[in-house]
Design a protein around this motif. Structure first.
Motif, PDB file in Angstrom:
ATOM      1  N   LYS A  71       0.522  -1.471   0.035  1.00 44.25           N
ATOM      2  CA  LYS A  71       0.020   0.090  -0.072  1.00 44.25           C
ATOM      3  C   LYS A  71       0.992   1.354   0.199  1.00 44.25           C
ATOM      4  O   LYS A  71       1.643   1.141   0.887  1.00 44.25           O
ATOM      5  CB  LYS A  71      -0.700   0.118   1.559  1.00 44.25           C
TER       6      LYS A  71
ATOM      7  N   TYR B   9     -15.652   1.189  -6.662  1.00 44.23           N
ATOM      8  CA  TYR B   9     -16.464   1.937  -5.928  1.00 44.23           C
ATOM      9  C   TYR B   9     -17.657   2.056  -7.557  1.00 44.23           C
ATOM     10  O   TYR B   9     -18.961   2.580  -6.929  1.00 44.23           O
ATOM     11  CB  TYR B   9     -16.253   3.568  -5.312  1.00 44.23           C
TER      12      TYR B   9
ATOM     13  N   ARG C  49     -10.529  10.149   2.568  1.00 44.96           N
ATOM     14  CA  ARG C  49     -10.031  10.252   4.214  1.00 44.96           C
ATOM     15  C   ARG C  49     -11.063  11.827   3.977  1.00 44.96           C
ATOM     16  O   ARG C  49     -11.916  11.781   5.271  1.00 44.96           O
ATOM     17  CB  ARG C  49      -8.942  10.728   3.613  1.00 44.96           C
TER      18      ARG C  49
ATOM     19  N   LYS D 127      -2.272  -0.793  -3.893  1.00 37.16           N
ATOM     20  CA  LYS D 127      -3.615  -0.176  -3.419  1.00 37.16           C
ATOM     21  C   LYS D 127      -2.298   1.179  -3.772  1.00 37.16           C
ATOM     22  O   LYS D 127      -0.932   1.193  -3.140  1.00 37.16           O
ATOM     23  CB  LYS D 127      -4.051  -0.339  -2.692  1.00 37.16           C
TER      24      LYS D 127
HETATM   25  C1  PBG Z   1      -7.728   3.543   5.742  1.00 37.17           C
HETATM   26  C2  PBG Z   1      -7.994   3.578   4.734  1.00 37.17           C
HETATM   27  C3  PBG Z   1      -7.505   3.986   3.260  1.00 37.17           C
HETATM   28  C4  PBG Z   1      -7.904   3.306   2.579  1.00 37.17           C
HETATM   29  C5  PBG Z   1      -8.434   2.493   2.228  1.00 37.17           C
HETATM   30  N1  PBG Z   1      -8.510   2.023   3.864  1.00 37.17           N
HETATM   31  C6  PBG Z   1      -7.267   5.487   3.302  1.00 37.17           C
HETATM   32  C7  PBG Z   1      -5.234   5.900   3.958  1.00 37.17           C
HETATM   33  O1  PBG Z   1      -4.542   4.835   3.863  1.00 37.17           O
HETATM   34  O2  PBG Z   1      -5.600   6.592   4.339  1.00 37.17           O
HETATM   35  C8  PBG Z   1      -8.164   4.248   1.017  1.00 37.17           C
HETATM   36  C9  PBG Z   1      -9.354   3.749   0.278  1.00 37.17           C
HETATM   37  C10 PBG Z   1      -9.451   4.722  -1.255  1.00 37.17           C
HETATM   38  O3  PBG Z   1      -8.851   5.743  -1.289  1.00 37.17           O
HETATM   39  O4  PBG Z   1     -10.722   4.970  -1.675  1.00 37.17           O
HETATM   40  N2  PBG Z   1      -6.425   2.587   6.376  1.00 37.17           N
END
Ligand code: PBG
Length: 328
Positions: free
Chosen positions: A194, A317, A204, A252
């Protein structure tokens, strides 16, 4: 000329015979945003077509989506400010919104696979995925919180927990805690590679979970999420998580990271999930709303390219609208 590559492109029938990748509704995991209340639905302005919804409407939606062929969901909670602290303890409240949501969805549609997110950010006053200690995101004390959260979600009925926090050693900590509590059948989908990405912006704002602006804590997630300049590091992360017991690994964001997907595909045999994140979705929607891109064609092309790169499943989504297109 002995080879004419255009021969096999000359009509739709021949093209369909040689097609290597087909997108189907079996590929989709739909992320959903849940909030407190009844009959409540709030638009997320940077994600057109996506809503924060109360649980009753979420359950209704899961039913409708299941009928479209969407068999898996990933759920996120909008946590009210008074429940946030630095320990994240609301995350393992047996009567918390997440736990209540899992039970209600499982009651209504038992066949649907629920993969709740495991991380502290929606529960943290600092908007970080872990516990803050001495001005830093502390790895080892966070592990215990993540293990508590995972056991609590398994108890509520989660099929697979999906840690997205990027702490070291969390897959093993979660696996041990689940097994000790006799949830040996609850799987782990680890967000293994990630990246610290600006593409998470709309997500967020949907959850009001961005890291807070303060001198005392890190302003971003770069001390745990990966540096986008690197790719070898992704292999290290993925192999670590597989060794610790991850059933499925995730990469991701999606489209800007297909090089990583294809590299990892060559190396591991476990299923790979890829997340087409909020910012990718927002870009497509914004261009489509302006009439600059064809919404349907670009969605199908972007998701097919993610599958072609090596994804076994895609978090998106757009799953409901693309399912309708595919079912046509
Ligand atoms: C939280 C999380 C995030 C996303 C999924 N789980 C945000 C982050 O790490 O700040 C992002 C998903 C998206 O942008 O669609 N840990």
């Amino acid at each position: 000329m002995f080879t004419r590559n255009r021969r096999l492109r000359s009509n739709a029938s021949i093209r369909s015979l040689i097609q290597e990748t087909q997108l189907t509704t079996n590929d989709f995991v739909l992320p959903m945003f849940v909030m407190e209340g009844n009959n409540k639905k709030e638009a997320i302005s940077s994600m057109p077509g996506v809503f924060r919804q109360s649980l009753d409407l979420t359950v209704q939606q899961v039913k409708e989506n299941y009928a479209l062929g969407i068999k898996a969901i990933n759920i996120y909670m909008k946590v009210s400010d008074n429940l946030k602290d630095n320990t994240g303890k609301e995350a393992w409240n047996p009567n918390g919104l997440m736990q209540t949501a899992i039970k209600a969805i499982k009651d209504a549609v038992p066949e649907v696979i629920i993969m709740p997110d495991v991380a502290l950010d929606p529960y943290s006053i600092y908007g970080h995925d872990g516990i803050i200690k001495n001005g830093k995101v502390d790895n080892d004390s966070t592990l215990e919180a993540l293990a508590n959260m995972s056991v609590s979600l398994a108890e509520a009925g989660a099929d697979i927990v999906a840690p997205s926090d990027m702490m070291d050693g969390r897959v093993l900590a979660i696996r041990e805690a689940l097994d000790e509590a006799n949830y040996t059948d609850c799987g782990i989908l680890s967000y293994a590679a990630k990246y610290a990405s600006a593409f998470y912006g709309p997500f967020r704002s949907a959850l009001d979970s961005a890291p807070v602006d303060s001198q005392d804590i890190p302003e971003d997630k770069k001390t745990y999420q990966m540096d986008f300049h690197n790719s070898r590091e992704a292999i290290t992360e993925v192999l670590d998580d597989v060794a610790e017991g991850a059933d499925i690994i995730m990469i991701k964001p999606g489209m800007p990271y297909l090089d990583i997907v294809s590299k990892v595909r060559e190396i591991i045999t476990q299923p790979i999930a890829v997340y087409q994140v909020s910012g990718e979705y927002a870009m497509i929607k914004a261009a489509a709303q302006n009439g600059w891109l064809d919404n349907d064609k670009v969605l199908i092309e972007s998701l097919t390219s993610i599958k072609r790169a090596g994804a076994d499943m895609i978090f998106t989504y757009a799953a409901p609208e693309v399912a309708k297109l595919l079912n046509k």
